[in-house]
Design a protein around this motif. Structure first.
Motif, PDB file in Angstrom:
ATOM      1  N   ALA A 136      37.304  35.514  53.615  1.00  0.00           N
ATOM      2  CA  ALA A 136      36.533  35.901  52.445  1.00  0.00           C
ATOM      3  C   ALA A 136      36.237  34.725  51.518  1.00  0.00           C
ATOM      4  N   TRP A 137      37.023  33.655  51.612  1.00  0.00           N
ATOM      5  CA  TRP A 137      36.803  32.545  50.686  1.00  0.00           C
ATOM      6  C   TRP A 137      36.732  31.172  51.334  1.00  0.00           C
ATOM      7  N   ALA A 138      37.352  30.967  52.465  1.00  0.00           N
ATOM      8  CA  ALA A 138      37.441  29.627  53.062  1.00  0.00           C
ATOM      9  C   ALA A 138      36.079  29.131  53.530  1.00  0.00           C
ATOM     10  N   GLY A 139      35.791  27.879  53.255  1.00  0.00           N
ATOM     11  CA  GLY A 139      34.580  27.244  53.751  1.00  0.00           C
ATOM     12  C   GLY A 139      33.313  27.616  53.020  1.00  0.00           C
ATOM     13  N   LEU A 160      36.858  34.250  44.508  1.00  0.00           N
ATOM     14  CA  LEU A 160      38.160  33.570  44.496  1.00  0.00           C
ATOM     15  C   LEU A 160      39.161  34.319  43.618  1.00  0.00           C
ATOM     16  N   ARG A 161      38.703  34.861  42.496  1.00  0.00           N
ATOM     17  CA  ARG A 161      39.587  35.633  41.628  1.00  0.00           C
ATOM     18  C   ARG A 161      40.107  36.859  42.366  1.00  0.00           C
ATOM     19  N   VAL A 162      39.207  37.551  43.051  1.00  0.00           N
ATOM     20  CA  VAL A 162      39.598  38.739  43.810  1.00  0.00           C
ATOM     21  C   VAL A 162      40.542  38.345  44.950  1.00  0.00           C
ATOM     22  N   ALA A 163      40.244  37.236  45.616  1.00  0.00           N
ATOM     23  CA  ALA A 163      41.109  36.773  46.706  1.00  0.00           C
ATOM     24  C   ALA A 163      42.504  36.444  46.185  1.00  0.00           C
ATOM     25  N   LEU A 164      42.576  35.760  45.050  1.00  0.00           N
ATOM     26  CA  LEU A 164      43.878  35.405  44.476  1.00  0.00           C
ATOM     27  C   LEU A 164      44.661  36.659  44.112  1.00  0.00           C
ATOM     28  N   ARG A 165      43.987  37.631  43.502  1.00  0.00           N
ATOM     29  CA  ARG A 165      44.672  38.875  43.156  1.00  0.00           C
ATOM     30  C   ARG A 165      45.176  39.586  44.403  1.00  0.00           C
ATOM     31  N   THR A 166      44.363  39.601  45.454  1.00  0.00           N
ATOM     32  CA  THR A 166      44.758  40.274  46.695  1.00  0.00           C
ATOM     33  C   THR A 166      45.932  39.559  47.348  1.00  0.00           C
ATOM     34  N   ARG A 210      48.193  37.835  45.754  1.00  0.00           N
ATOM     35  CA  ARG A 210      49.355  38.135  44.911  1.00  0.00           C
ATOM     36  C   ARG A 210      49.917  39.511  45.239  1.00  0.00           C
ATOM     37  N   GLU A 211      49.048  40.523  45.319  1.00  0.00           N
ATOM     38  CA  GLU A 211      49.490  41.883  45.611  1.00  0.00           C
ATOM     39  C   GLU A 211      50.152  41.973  46.988  1.00  0.00           C
ATOM     40  N   ALA A 212      49.546  41.339  47.976  1.00  0.00           N
ATOM     41  CA  ALA A 212      50.094  41.385  49.337  1.00  0.00           C
ATOM     42  C   ALA A 212      51.440  40.677  49.411  1.00  0.00           C
ATOM     43  N   THR A 213      51.533  39.524  48.749  1.00  0.00           N
ATOM     44  CA  THR A 213      52.791  38.765  48.773  1.00  0.00           C
ATOM     45  C   THR A 213      53.888  39.517  48.036  1.00  0.00           C
ATOM     46  N   GLU A 214      53.562  40.093  46.893  1.00  0.00           N
ATOM     47  CA  GLU A 214      54.561  40.879  46.157  1.00  0.00           C
ATOM     48  C   GLU A 214      55.043  42.060  46.992  1.00  0.00           C
ATOM     49  N   ARG A 215      54.127  42.675  47.724  1.00  0.00           N
ATOM     50  CA  ARG A 215      54.500  43.797  48.600  1.00  0.00           C
ATOM     51  C   ARG A 215      55.456  43.333  49.681  1.00  0.00           C
ATOM     52  N   LEU A 216      55.194  42.193  50.293  1.00  0.00           N
ATOM     53  CA  LEU A 216      56.088  41.657  51.316  1.00  0.00           C
ATOM     54  C   LEU A 216      57.469  41.340  50.726  1.00  0.00           C
ATOM     55  N   LEU A 217      57.481  40.790  49.523  1.00  0.00           N
ATOM     56  CA  LEU A 217      58.754  40.432  48.906  1.00  0.00           C
ATOM     57  C   LEU A 217      59.580  41.645  48.516  1.00  0.00           C
ATOM     58  N   MET A 256      36.378  47.566  54.317  1.00  0.00           N
ATOM     59  CA  MET A 256      37.119  48.296  53.320  1.00  0.00           C
ATOM     60  C   MET A 256      36.743  47.736  51.964  1.00  0.00           C
ATOM     61  N   THR A 257      36.472  48.607  50.994  1.00  0.00           N
ATOM     62  CA  THR A 257      36.107  48.154  49.670  1.00  0.00           C
ATOM     63  C   THR A 257      37.196  48.513  48.689  1.00  0.00           C
ATOM     64  N   TYR A 258      37.211  47.761  47.600  1.00  0.00           N
ATOM     65  CA  TYR A 258      38.163  48.068  46.553  1.00  0.00           C
ATOM     66  C   TYR A 258      37.606  47.611  45.235  1.00  0.00           C
ATOM     67  N   ASP A 259      38.142  48.120  44.159  1.00  0.00           N
ATOM     68  CA  ASP A 259      37.662  47.856  42.825  1.00  0.00           C
ATOM     69  C   ASP A 259      38.125  46.485  42.373  1.00  0.00           C
ATOM     70  N   ALA A 260      37.173  45.570  42.169  1.00  0.00           N
ATOM     71  CA  ALA A 260      37.498  44.221  41.708  1.00  0.00           C
ATOM     72  C   ALA A 260      37.855  44.229  40.237  1.00  0.00           C
ATOM     73  N   ASN A 261      37.510  45.304  39.536  1.00  0.00           N
ATOM     74  CA  ASN A 261      37.789  45.414  38.112  1.00  0.00           C
ATOM     75  C   ASN A 261      38.554  46.695  37.838  1.00  0.00           C
ATOM     76  N   PRO A 262      39.877  46.655  37.970  1.00  0.00           N
ATOM     77  CA  PRO A 262      40.660  47.860  37.753  1.00  0.00           C
ATOM     78  C   PRO A 262      40.413  48.412  36.351  1.00  0.00           C
ATOM     79  N   GLY A 263      40.448  49.725  36.241  1.00  0.00           N
ATOM     80  CA  GLY A 263      40.262  50.350  34.952  1.00  0.00           C
ATOM     81  C   GLY A 263      38.811  50.683  34.655  1.00  0.00           C
ATOM     82  N   THR A 264      37.895  50.407  35.562  1.00  0.00           N
ATOM     83  CA  THR A 264      36.493  50.700  35.324  1.00  0.00           C
ATOM     84  C   THR A 264      36.148  52.121  35.688  1.00  0.00           C
TER      85      THR A 264
END
Length: 110
Positions: free
Chosen positions: A78-81, A93-99, A101-108, A1-9
């Protein structure tokens, strides 16, 4: 699955992993139907209806737990190791952190 790493592009992409349904629609529909059937049969068999509702709740919780664990595994892979010295790694790592954040906010919000 792909997604835009730079929203607004303006790039056309599919939903990010944090936006995809945790439980597939078909499975949600089956669980909802079973729960509705339990509610509808309460008058004729209250104990049986509550036991079925308990079973549906347990299955829904298991599906959710499994989906979250799977999503976490995909994010982590995607990032470990990986070598942390490259510029591309910083972007991953930036994309992983954003993802995360989004997933955690959704759970909350649940």
């Amino acid at each position: 699955m792909t997604y835009d790493a730079n929203p607004g592009t303006g790039a056309t992409t599919s939903a990010s992993p944090s936006e995809a349904p945790l439980i597939p629609q078909g499975e949600r529909d089956k669980l909802a139907l079973r729960l509705q059937q339990a509610v509808n049969t309460f008058v004729d068999g209250p104990l049986r209806a509550v036991e079925e509702a308990d079973s549906v709740f347990e299955e829904a919780a298991r599906c959710l737990t499994d989906a979250v664990a799977e999503r976490r595994g995909l994010l982590r892979s995607a990032w470990a190791g990986k070598d942390r010295e490259t510029e591309a790694e910083t972007e991953e790592l930036r994309v992983a952190l954003r993802t995360y954040r989004e997933a955690t906010e959704r759970l909350l919000r649940m």
